[in-house]
Write an enzyme that holds these catalytic residues in place. Structure first.
Site, PDB file in Angstrom:
ATOM      1  N   LEU A   1      46.890   9.531  49.825  1.00  0.00           N
ATOM      2  CA  LEU A   1      47.452   9.899  51.123  1.00  0.00           C
ATOM      3  C   LEU A   1      47.427   8.735  52.108  1.00  0.00           C
ATOM      4  O   LEU A   1      48.253   8.662  53.020  1.00  0.00           O
ATOM      5  CB  LEU A   1      46.682  11.083  51.725  1.00  0.00           C
ATOM      6  CG  LEU A   1      46.761  12.407  50.966  1.00  0.00           C
ATOM      7  CD1 LEU A   1      45.858  13.437  51.623  1.00  0.00           C
ATOM      8  CD2 LEU A   1      48.193  12.917  50.927  1.00  0.00           C
TER       9      LEU A   1
ATOM     10  N   ARG B   1      44.922   4.822  53.211  1.00  0.00           N
ATOM     11  CA  ARG B   1      43.712   4.032  53.008  1.00  0.00           C
ATOM     12  C   ARG B   1      43.314   3.360  54.306  1.00  0.00           C
ATOM     13  O   ARG B   1      44.154   3.067  55.162  1.00  0.00           O
ATOM     14  CB  ARG B   1      43.899   3.006  51.887  1.00  0.00           C
ATOM     15  CG  ARG B   1      45.052   2.054  52.056  1.00  0.00           C
ATOM     16  CD  ARG B   1      45.099   1.061  50.881  1.00  0.00           C
ATOM     17  NE  ARG B   1      45.325   1.727  49.610  1.00  0.00           N
ATOM     18  CZ  ARG B   1      44.842   1.282  48.446  1.00  0.00           C
ATOM     19  NH1 ARG B   1      44.108   0.184  48.417  1.00  0.00           N
ATOM     20  NH2 ARG B   1      45.094   1.908  47.325  1.00  0.00           N
ATOM     21  N   GLY B   2      42.006   3.157  54.467  1.00  0.00           N
ATOM     22  CA  GLY B   2      41.477   2.533  55.668  1.00  0.00           C
ATOM     23  C   GLY B   2      40.461   1.480  55.307  1.00  0.00           C
ATOM     24  O   GLY B   2      40.348   1.047  54.154  1.00  0.00           O
TER      25      GLY B   2
ATOM     26  N   PHE C   1      37.324   1.646  54.985  1.00  0.00           N
ATOM     27  CA  PHE C   1      36.159   2.033  54.186  1.00  0.00           C
ATOM     28  C   PHE C   1      36.504   2.815  52.934  1.00  0.00           C
ATOM     29  O   PHE C   1      35.614   3.204  52.195  1.00  0.00           O
ATOM     30  CB  PHE C   1      35.183   2.842  55.038  1.00  0.00           C
ATOM     31  CG  PHE C   1      34.595   2.045  56.158  1.00  0.00           C
ATOM     32  CD1 PHE C   1      33.571   1.149  55.932  1.00  0.00           C
ATOM     33  CD2 PHE C   1      35.098   2.169  57.437  1.00  0.00           C
ATOM     34  CE1 PHE C   1      33.049   0.398  56.962  1.00  0.00           C
ATOM     35  CE2 PHE C   1      34.582   1.429  58.474  1.00  0.00           C
ATOM     36  CZ  PHE C   1      33.549   0.531  58.241  1.00  0.00           C
ATOM     37  N   GLY C   2      37.772   3.066  52.699  1.00  0.00           N
ATOM     38  CA  GLY C   2      38.089   3.779  51.482  1.00  0.00           C
ATOM     39  C   GLY C   2      39.499   4.318  51.463  1.00  0.00           C
ATOM     40  O   GLY C   2      40.289   4.117  52.380  1.00  0.00           O
TER      41      GLY C   2
ATOM     42  N   VAL D   1      42.065   7.741  50.793  1.00  0.00           N
ATOM     43  CA  VAL D   1      42.102   9.191  50.944  1.00  0.00           C
ATOM     44  C   VAL D   1      43.081   9.759  49.926  1.00  0.00           C
ATOM     45  O   VAL D   1      44.224   9.283  49.812  1.00  0.00           O
ATOM     46  CB  VAL D   1      42.523   9.605  52.368  1.00  0.00           C
ATOM     47  CG1 VAL D   1      42.532  11.120  52.499  1.00  0.00           C
ATOM     48  CG2 VAL D   1      41.589   8.990  53.397  1.00  0.00           C
TER      49      VAL D   1
ATOM     50  N   ASP E   1      37.683   3.407  67.139  1.00  0.00           N
ATOM     51  CA  ASP E   1      38.869   2.952  66.406  1.00  0.00           C
ATOM     52  C   ASP E   1      40.041   3.915  66.619  1.00  0.00           C
ATOM     53  O   ASP E   1      40.634   4.418  65.664  1.00  0.00           O
ATOM     54  CB  ASP E   1      38.555   2.824  64.918  1.00  0.00           C
ATOM     55  CG  ASP E   1      39.583   1.967  64.181  1.00  0.00           C
ATOM     56  OD1 ASP E   1      40.276   1.170  64.841  1.00  0.00           O
ATOM     57  OD2 ASP E   1      39.695   2.101  62.948  1.00  0.00           O
TER      58      ASP E   1
END
Length: 760
Positions: A475, A477-478, A480-481, A483, A593
């Site tokens: 779905l 990504r950021g 830290f990981g 989704v 953020d």
């Protein structure tokens, strides 16, 4: 039209003669004022039936409410107040002005509230005998009235127009919308002088909300319709709330009472909310609020002993929470039902009825008690945490406890009769034994057990791998990981979003615990809801509700451009979510953020703030913190680069940038890497230039809807400029930002946002 609450009428409780204080004609002239003191005389309607002014609080004589009330009734029942104004200190002033209407200000002459959304100059005020306070022009045309701004009360002659759709499923609806003939839909709710309440259709057809005409003229009775549970009910809708509450996918929220509560009707058909045994009110002062359990059930506790040793049940007759099921067994015996719930670490309550067993988990919704249910509810509690109703002043000591006491006495006797050396050996051995036993127990409990969110589910990695089909559909990504989209096997609408941390360093684990702790403590309609987590070995995952319309970035910068009305509602939703994090949580939360990628949209395009992985927590007695630079380029406040303490004002700055993006549908740094496009590379600079030059139409270009709403456009731009002030002390709080966007607080002309910087 749908409503979640009851409508009640209050009959006349005290007839008074007309020998009241001498009255004027109800006119209030410009410059008239009231001050919050014990002796201030309120403004009265011509008959003296209603008063407008400051009413002193009963439980705190130094606080007052600006309100309208029944002046002649002994208890002076309040019928109107500004819904977003808190109790006011002594000395607060209310004044009627020509340019801003009614203005409420504190002792320092700072504005608290006003009717400044009016477009014309006010010539006078008029307080009429219906309880409606009106501001009028010189030609007697009404330009503001309290009837158009209702709180929890309606008065005779008051009309409510269609406002908005409410996405929670209603347990009563008038069904006056005709899909085949929308021109004949219901468009007004009218409460007339005879005590009748009906929906008026555009064809002038009336849909009455009560079976018979009350025939209680307002000239003989004091009437009011309220959204509360007070007053003698002459009629109410629905007739039996308990019977009208049904389970199903659409029933969201807590129901008539709070979460984990039980609703029933008394002999007068009046609603009563109660906590089940083993639960108590979350807020002791709110008898209709949510209930908290006496213990927090953890799946990890099952590793420390058998369920039979840890838990037991309180049995309640004819009680159910119909919307909280996660499993059903049929056919099933009563004993099997108890045992299944006992052994399931997610089960908080089991309902047994007609050879069927329904397993339920927290939070429990739509609780009701009804003799027609013919059911048994088994409410789980931890042994030792005896429910309040069964707790005795001095419980008898159980047999195992006596044995333990005996063993301790024996050890004491041995020590007293032994040499000093042996005593030291025995004491050392005992302490060492206790240390290993204690350490062994602690080691079995994962670190994530300090999570405060009592309703979070602990998933296994295998469950989430299966739910996401091997983490197949990404779905987003950021930092830290990634989704992934997933679906739980239980139920038909359990679509989830699973965030999988892609690094397992100590810092990442710290961020993981932060996010679980933060979101586990929050509950607001403009925040993404965390459903659970996985903390297994090296696997760190977070499970969220799935929001069907993706990120604000995809919606805002896509094609076609979202409507102006939808964009302004999204901006207001984000502001309210941040206001909750900053000002309403027991632990103040700085998101750190805020950007379009971290705002998700539900099926109704309501804004929901997500990704608390960077969140910084402040205790109640703190106002600032020191931390390394966090956030995303283009949204980061200047103080991050100045080695100065960080406060909630960094979120205000980021929101200001985001608000400008919402206004213009342009990215904050659009075109910067490609060399720019004529001075528009940095959005904040361009917005300030447009504001200075009076060319706001450039920001929205061919957006006809925004251009037709130029006053709101100007207001939103000014709010955005206030938010990005280089000096954090000049930025408003998010609570005030929300009020400014709603038009409750006046927005003044902002100064240059970066007086300390040189801009090219």
């Amino acid at each position: 039209m749908a409503d979640y609450t009851l409508l009640h009428l209050l009959p006349l409780i005290c007839l008074l003669t007309s020998s009241t204080v001498a009255q004027n004609n109800g006119n209030i002239s410009i410059g008239s004022s009231l001050t919050a003191t014990d002796r201030t005389t309120p403004w009265l309607s011509p008959s003296g039936d209603f008063a407008f002014g400051f009413q002193q609080l009963q439980n705190n004589k130094d606080l007052f409410m600006l309100s309208i009330w029944f002046h002649k009734l002994p208890d002076q029942t309040i019928v109107w107040y500004p819904w977003n104004v808190d109790p006011l200190p002594r000395g607060t002033k209310l004044e009627l002005t020509s340019d801003r209407g009614l203005v409420l200000s504190n002792s320092e002459n700072s504005s608290i509230w006003s009717t400044n959304s009016i477009a014309d100059e006010v010539s006078y005020g008029f307080f009429n005998d219906t309880g409606n306070f009106v501001l009028a022009r010189s030609d007697s045309v009404n330009i503001w009235q309290s009837f158009d701004n209702p709180t929890d009360t309606l008065l005779p002659t008051q009309i409510i127009n269609v406002a908005t759709n409410f996405f929670y499923k209603a347990y009563f609806a008038t069904a006056t919308w005709d899909a085949a003939n929308s021109s004949n839909a219901g468009y007004q709710l009218i409460f007339n002088e005879m005590g009748s309440m009906y929906v008026l259709k555009r064809s002038n057809e009336r849909y009455f909300l009560h079976p018979t005409q009350p025939a209680l003229p307002a000239s003989d009775y004091y009437l009011r319709a309220t959204l509360n549970f007070d007053g003698k009910a002459l009629w109410s809708l629905p007739e039996n709330i308990c019977a009208d509450i049904v389970g199903g996918e659409g029933n969201k929220g807590s129901g008539p009472c709070g979460y984990n509560s039980v609703f029933r009707l008394n002999e007068y058909q009046r609603p009563i909310c109660e906590c089940p045994r083993g639960y108590s009110l979350l807020d002791p002062n709110d008898k209709y609020g949510s209930c908290k359990p006496s213990f927090i059930q953890s799946c990890d506790e099952y590793k420390l002993g058998s369920p039979e040793d840890l838990y037991d049940f309180v049995e309640i007759i004819d009680t159910d929470w119909p919307t909280s099921d996660f499993e059903r067994f049929n056919p099933y015996s009563e004993e099997d039902c108890r045992n299944s719930c006992l052994k399931d670490c997610f089960c908080a309550v089991a309902i047994y009825r007609d050879n069927s067993c329904w397993m339920k988990k927290l939070s429990l919704s739509y609780g009701r008690k009804d003799t027609n249910l013919k059911s048994k509810a088994f409410v789980k509690f931890r042994k030792g945490d005896v429910p309040p109703q069964t707790r005795s002043p001095s419980p008898p000591v159980s047999e195992p406890k006596k044995k333990k006491n005996g063993a301790l006495i024996l050890v004491g006797s041995v020590l007293l009769g032994s040499s000093v050396f042996i005593n030291f050996v025995l004491i050392g051995a005992t302490c060492l034994g206790f240390f290993f036993i204690y350490h062994k127990k602690i080691a079995k409990i994962p670190q994530i057990n300090d999570v405060v969110g009592s309703n979070l589910r602990c998933f296994t990695y295998k469950e989430l791998a299966e739910a996401t089909n091997g983490f197949k559909q990404e779905l987003g990504r950021g930092a830290f990981g990634i989704v992934y989209k997933g679906e739980l096997p239980i139920g038909s609408t359990n679509i989830i979003a699973v965030k999988k941390l892609d690094r397992v360093t100590q810092d990442d684990y710290k961020e993981f615990k932060t996010e679980v702790n933060v979101i586990g403590q929050t509950h607001h309609k403009n925040l993404v809801r965390l459903l659970g987590f996985c903390d297994e070995g090296q696997h760190r995952l977070l499970v969220y509700e799935y929001l069907s319309n993706g990120t604000l970035a995809g919606y805002l910068f896509g094609d076609p451009k979202p409507s102006w009305d939808k964009r302004t509602q999204i901006a207001l939703g984000i502001a309210k979510g941040l206001s909750y994090l900053h000002e309403e949580c027991s632990t103040q939360i700085i998101h750190c953020d805020i950007k379009p990628q971290n705002i998700l949209l539900d099926e109704y395009y309501n804004a929901r703030i997500s990704d608390f992985g960077l969140a910084k927590l402040l205790m109640i007695n703190q106002s600032r913190t020191n931390t390394g630079i966090r956030g995303t380029k283009g949204y980061v406040a200047p103080e991050w680069f100045r080695n100065t303490p960080i406060t909630v004002k960094v979120d205000v700055y980021s929101f200001g940038v985001l608000l400008m993006e919402i206004i213009s549908c342009r990215r904050s740094l659009e075109g910067l890497e490609a060399g720019g496009d004529g001075g528009r590379e940095i959005l904040t600079d361009w917005v300030w230039d447009c504001f200075q030059e009076g060319t706001l139409e450039d920001l929205v270009q061919d957006d006809i809807e925004a251009l037709d709403d130029v006053k709101k456009l100007e207001k939103f731009v000014m709010v955005g400029i206030w938010c990005i002030q280089e000096d954090p002390s000049l930025r408003p709080t998010m609570g005030k930002v929300s009020q400014m966007l709603e038009g409750v607080v006046e927005v003044t002309v902002p100064p240059c946002p970066y007086p300390f910087s040189i801009t090219v």
